[in-house]
Motif scaffolding. Structure first.
Motif, mmCIF file in Angstrom:
data_model
loop_
_atom_site.group_PDB
_atom_site.id
_atom_site.type_symbol
_atom_site.label_atom_id
_atom_site.label_comp_id
_atom_site.label_asym_id
_atom_site.label_seq_id
_atom_site.Cartn_x
_atom_site.Cartn_y
_atom_site.Cartn_z
ATOM 1 N N VAL A 203 0.955 -1.370 0.119
ATOM 2 C CA VAL A 203 0.033 0.004 -0.051
ATOM 3 C C VAL A 203 0.928 1.106 -0.027
ATOM 4 O O VAL A 203 1.895 1.398 0.570
ATOM 5 C CB VAL A 203 -0.941 -0.025 1.074
ATOM 6 N N ILE A 204 0.614 1.989 -0.994
ATOM 7 C CA ILE A 204 1.286 3.591 -0.973
ATOM 8 C C ILE A 204 0.323 4.584 -0.385
ATOM 9 O O ILE A 204 -0.824 4.730 -0.743
ATOM 10 C CB ILE A 204 1.504 3.831 -2.363
ATOM 11 N N THR A 205 0.804 5.097 0.698
ATOM 12 C CA THR A 205 -0.017 6.330 1.608
ATOM 13 C C THR A 205 0.552 7.504 1.437
ATOM 14 O O THR A 205 1.702 7.717 1.837
ATOM 15 C CB THR A 205 -0.114 5.856 2.902
ATOM 16 N N ASP A 206 -0.283 8.414 0.729
ATOM 17 C CA ASP A 206 0.257 9.792 0.464
ATOM 18 C C ASP A 206 -0.530 10.680 1.673
ATOM 19 O O ASP A 206 -1.816 11.242 1.350
ATOM 20 C CB ASP A 206 -0.319 10.168 -0.975
ATOM 21 N N VAL A 207 0.135 10.862 2.628
ATOM 22 C CA VAL A 207 -0.112 11.668 3.993
ATOM 23 C C VAL A 207 0.860 12.782 4.118
ATOM 24 O O VAL A 207 1.927 12.543 3.938
ATOM 25 C CB VAL A 207 -0.500 10.667 4.868
ATOM 26 N N ALA A 208 0.462 13.960 4.803
ATOM 27 C CA ALA A 208 0.992 15.138 4.834
ATOM 28 C C ALA A 208 2.345 14.698 5.864
ATOM 29 O O ALA A 208 3.660 15.049 5.915
ATOM 30 C CB ALA A 208 0.319 16.144 5.480
ATOM 31 N N GLY A 209 1.874 14.014 7.164
ATOM 32 C CA GLY A 209 2.994 14.034 8.197
ATOM 33 C C GLY A 209 3.858 12.767 7.892
ATOM 34 O O GLY A 209 4.675 12.643 8.975
ATOM 35 N N ARG A 210 3.826 11.857 6.935
ATOM 36 C CA ARG A 210 4.472 10.642 7.234
ATOM 37 C C ARG A 210 5.001 10.598 5.497
ATOM 38 O O ARG A 210 4.336 9.584 4.747
ATOM 39 C CB ARG A 210 3.875 9.471 7.801
ATOM 40 N N ARG A 211 5.923 11.318 5.036
ATOM 41 C CA ARG A 211 6.346 10.948 4.056
ATOM 42 C C ARG A 211 7.150 9.881 3.483
ATOM 43 O O ARG A 211 7.534 9.381 2.294
ATOM 44 C CB ARG A 211 7.258 12.493 3.193
ATOM 45 N N ASP A 212 7.416 9.238 4.796
ATOM 46 C CA ASP A 212 8.252 7.967 4.430
ATOM 47 C C ASP A 212 7.248 6.859 4.027
ATOM 48 O O ASP A 212 7.815 5.616 3.336
ATOM 49 C CB ASP A 212 8.982 7.601 5.921
ATOM 50 N N VAL A 213 6.091 6.888 4.266
ATOM 51 C CA VAL A 213 5.185 5.907 3.672
ATOM 52 C C VAL A 213 4.802 5.866 2.211
ATOM 53 O O VAL A 213 3.624 5.536 1.859
ATOM 54 C CB VAL A 213 3.922 5.694 4.520
#
Length: 305
Positions: A203-213
């Motif tokens: 799963v690729i998660t595009d979220v502001a606070g965790r750019r490592d995921v």
């Protein structure tokens, strides 16, 4: 999806990282001699959106009818309700009857498996869950396992065992949240290779606070993307543009399926974002997915006419 949400976006670098070096190889390996067009599935996490009554849903409909009208607006759903209970046969049958043959459910694995037992001694629950998901038939997309934030690399042997034993009849995507999965490049690459060997999608998660995921590593010819927006902030549209360009590149390389799930804190913003995103993808790829639309509402009669 509150995971990784930030109140202040001023210092966030929303640029998508370049593809992982292995992504092109995965797509090339899976590309058939006569490639079929890529399939794009777009949706939200729930369908019981009362805020859509009178706009994307007809005014006055009852909750049992929400799914039917949701499926007229989106062609997939990130099915969060299955995280809290395994549906019985009657429920699954109602779901299938409410949607068309091309609609895809992507059920989240029950928290009893992922968060309570943490993949340990969960065989009985997995069997029950798989039976329910299989009953979705042609409407089953990719189920997804969301591991809890504290589930780190020290549990890798347990995760590997779980994935090895997981029923092949249920396609599975896995979301890794603990930062240490990504902190060590060698470890991350080894885990990604394991997913690839076992035909499990990262799963690729595009979220502001965790750019490592956001490793941009495809482990199958399927992309499973969870996008966390910010109320139609200008960055939402910039990110939509970037994703459309990246998906166009993957389509050109032969990707089979794309699942793109939109999380907005205010659900009224999700259809608007989807309209913009789907048009961008259409222009760059030629893939046509009908965008959400406002349903015409009955005109009230004039009491004095």
């Amino acid at each position: 999806m509150d995971f990784g949400r930030l109140p202040d976006l001023r210092y966030v670098d929303f640029r998508l990282p370049p593809d992982h070096p292995e992504t092109a190889r995965v797509l090339a390996k899976a590309r058939p001699a006569q490639p079929a067009p890529a399939r794009l599935h777009v949706g939200c996490p729930i369908w019981t959106n009362k805020e859509w009554l009178g706009s994307y849903f007809p005014a006055g409909i009852k909750e049992p009818d929400y799914l039917h009208y949701y499926a007229q607006q989106f062609n997939s759903i990130e099915l969060n309700t299955t995280h809290y209970r395994i549906p019985d046969a009657a429920t699954v049958r109602r779901w299938r009857e409410a949607v068309g043959p091309t609609f895809k459910f992507c059920p989240k694995l029950p928290r009893s498996i992922s968060h309570e037992r943490e993949l340990f001694q969960a065989d009985d629950l997995v069997v029950t869950m798989a039976r329910a998901y299989e009953a979705l038939g042609e409407n089953l997309g990719w189920a997804f396992l969301q591991l809890p934030p504290h589930f780190g690399p020290e549990h890798l042997p347990r995760l590997e065992r779980f994935l090895l034993d997981f029923p092949e009849t249920v396609p599975l995507a896995v979301e890794l949240r603990h930062p240490r999965w990504y902190a060590d490049r060698g470890l991350a690459d080894a885990v990604f290779a394991t997913f690839e060997a076992l035909n499990k999608t990262l799963v690729i998660t595009d979220v502001a606070g965790r750019r490592d995921v956001l490793p941009m590593r495809l482990t199958t010819p399927v992309a499973f993307i969870r996008f966390n927006g910010h109320g139609l902030h200008s960055t939402d549209y910039e990110r939509a543009d970037a994703w459309a360009e990246r998906l166009a590149a993957w389509v050109a390389q032969g990707i089979h399926d794309i699942y793109f799930f939109i999380h907005q804190k205010d659900v009224r913003h999700a259809p608007v974002f989807a309209q913009y995103f789907l048009e961008k993808v259409r222009l760059l790829t030629g893939i046509v997915v009908a965008p959400p639309f406002i349903i015409p509402q009955p005109v009230q009669g004039n009491l004095f006419g």
